[in-house]
Design an enzyme around this catalytic site. Structure first.
Site, mmCIF file in Angstrom:
data_model
loop_
_atom_site.group_PDB
_atom_site.id
_atom_site.type_symbol
_atom_site.label_atom_id
_atom_site.label_comp_id
_atom_site.label_asym_id
_atom_site.label_seq_id
_atom_site.Cartn_x
_atom_site.Cartn_y
_atom_site.Cartn_z
ATOM 1 N N ASP A 30 0.851 -1.194 0.000
ATOM 2 C CA ASP A 30 0.000 0.000 0.000
ATOM 3 C C ASP A 30 0.888 1.245 0.000
ATOM 4 O O ASP A 30 1.898 1.313 0.701
ATOM 5 C CB ASP A 30 -0.909 -0.006 1.241
ATOM 6 C CG ASP A 30 -2.062 0.972 1.112
ATOM 7 O OD1 ASP A 30 -3.213 0.513 1.024
ATOM 8 O OD2 ASP A 30 -1.813 2.194 1.100
ATOM 9 N N ASN A 83 -12.975 -3.393 2.547
ATOM 10 C CA ASN A 83 -13.943 -2.304 2.658
ATOM 11 C C ASN A 83 -14.864 -2.371 1.439
ATOM 12 O O ASN A 83 -14.381 -2.417 0.304
ATOM 13 C CB ASN A 83 -13.223 -0.956 2.696
ATOM 14 C CG ASN A 83 -12.377 -0.793 3.946
ATOM 15 O OD1 ASN A 83 -12.774 -1.222 5.021
ATOM 16 N ND2 ASN A 83 -11.206 -0.176 3.810
ATOM 17 N N HIS A 96 -10.210 -5.147 -3.297
ATOM 18 C CA HIS A 96 -8.881 -5.450 -2.757
ATOM 19 C C HIS A 96 -9.029 -5.936 -1.323
ATOM 20 O O HIS A 96 -9.914 -5.486 -0.585
ATOM 21 C CB HIS A 96 -7.963 -4.222 -2.812
ATOM 22 C CG HIS A 96 -8.598 -2.967 -2.311
ATOM 23 N ND1 HIS A 96 -9.483 -2.224 -3.065
ATOM 24 C CD2 HIS A 96 -8.496 -2.331 -1.115
ATOM 25 C CE1 HIS A 96 -9.890 -1.184 -2.361
ATOM 26 N NE2 HIS A 96 -9.309 -1.225 -1.169
HETATM 27 P P1 AMP Z 1 -9.828 1.391 0.448
HETATM 28 O O1 AMP Z 1 -10.035 2.611 1.299
HETATM 29 O O2 AMP Z 1 -10.206 0.116 1.113
HETATM 30 O O3 AMP Z 1 -10.458 1.563 -0.915
HETATM 31 O O4 AMP Z 1 -8.261 1.276 0.246
HETATM 32 C C1 AMP Z 1 -7.588 1.824 -0.842
HETATM 33 C C2 AMP Z 1 -6.115 1.718 -0.535
HETATM 34 O O5 AMP Z 1 -5.398 1.866 -1.736
HETATM 35 C C3 AMP Z 1 -5.602 2.782 0.424
HETATM 36 O O6 AMP Z 1 -5.030 2.150 1.567
HETATM 37 C C4 AMP Z 1 -4.573 3.536 -0.394
HETATM 38 O O7 AMP Z 1 -3.470 3.959 0.363
HETATM 39 C C5 AMP Z 1 -4.195 2.506 -1.442
HETATM 40 N N1 AMP Z 1 -3.667 3.035 -2.694
HETATM 41 C C6 AMP Z 1 -4.214 3.991 -3.469
HETATM 42 N N2 AMP Z 1 -3.460 4.192 -4.571
HETATM 43 C C7 AMP Z 1 -2.421 3.314 -4.495
HETATM 44 C C8 AMP Z 1 -1.295 3.038 -5.324
HETATM 45 N N3 AMP Z 1 -1.075 3.687 -6.473
HETATM 46 N N4 AMP Z 1 -0.429 2.088 -4.914
HETATM 47 C C9 AMP Z 1 -0.621 1.413 -3.759
HETATM 48 N N5 AMP Z 1 -1.673 1.633 -2.943
HETATM 49 C C10 AMP Z 1 -2.560 2.576 -3.286
#
Ligand code: AMP
Length: 110
Positions: A30, A83, A96
């Site tokens: 992440d 989530n 994810h």
């Molecule tokens: P959610 O809130 O469950 O949708 O989690 C989305 C996650 O994606 C968050 O923890 C972000 O930090 C992560 N995220 C967003 N963009 C990227 C990226 N380019 N590479 C890695 N993680 C990401």
């Protein structure tokens, strides 16, 4: 899917710190970690959320990837989170599984 950041990661169009790659699933770190270890496990195929994921076999592959990643990284204790929907905190609409480890976890989650 166009304009989906996780599709772009799965297709290697944008960089990510990959920790796992299978035929249908990838795992990567992440970008904004909420624990010392914070990994995301995604299907390569786009499904917006768990509400859309209707492939039981792929569900198994995702959980198996969690097991393989935690085994490889020698993580014994970890939390997995999916989530689903805005109210639950979903920000990226490509399903994810979060793997969080390396610190004490609170319950109930906020
Ligand atoms: P959610 O809130 O469950 O949708 O989690 C989305 C996650 O994606 C968050 O923890 C972000 O930090 C992560 N995220 C967003 N963009 C990227 C990226 N380019 N590479 C890695 N993680 C990401």
């Amino acid at each position: 899917m166009e304009d989906c950041i996780f599709c772009k990661i799965a297709n290697k169009e944008i960089p990510a710190k990959l920790v796992y790659e299978g035929e249908n699933v990838v795992g990567f770190r992440d970008i904004n970690p909420q624990a010392p270890t914070h990994i995301l496990v995604i299907p390569k195929k786009h499904y917006a959320s768990l509400n859309e994921l209707d492939d039981v076999s792929l569900m198994g592959e995702l959980l198996n990837a969690v097991r393989e990643i935690t085994k490889k990284l020698e993580i014994q204790s970890y939390r997995t989170v999916i989530n689903t929907g805005k109210d639950a905190g979903q920000e990226v609409f490509h399903i994810h599984i979060h793997i969080l480890a390396g610190r004490d976890m609170k319950w109930p989650p906020g």
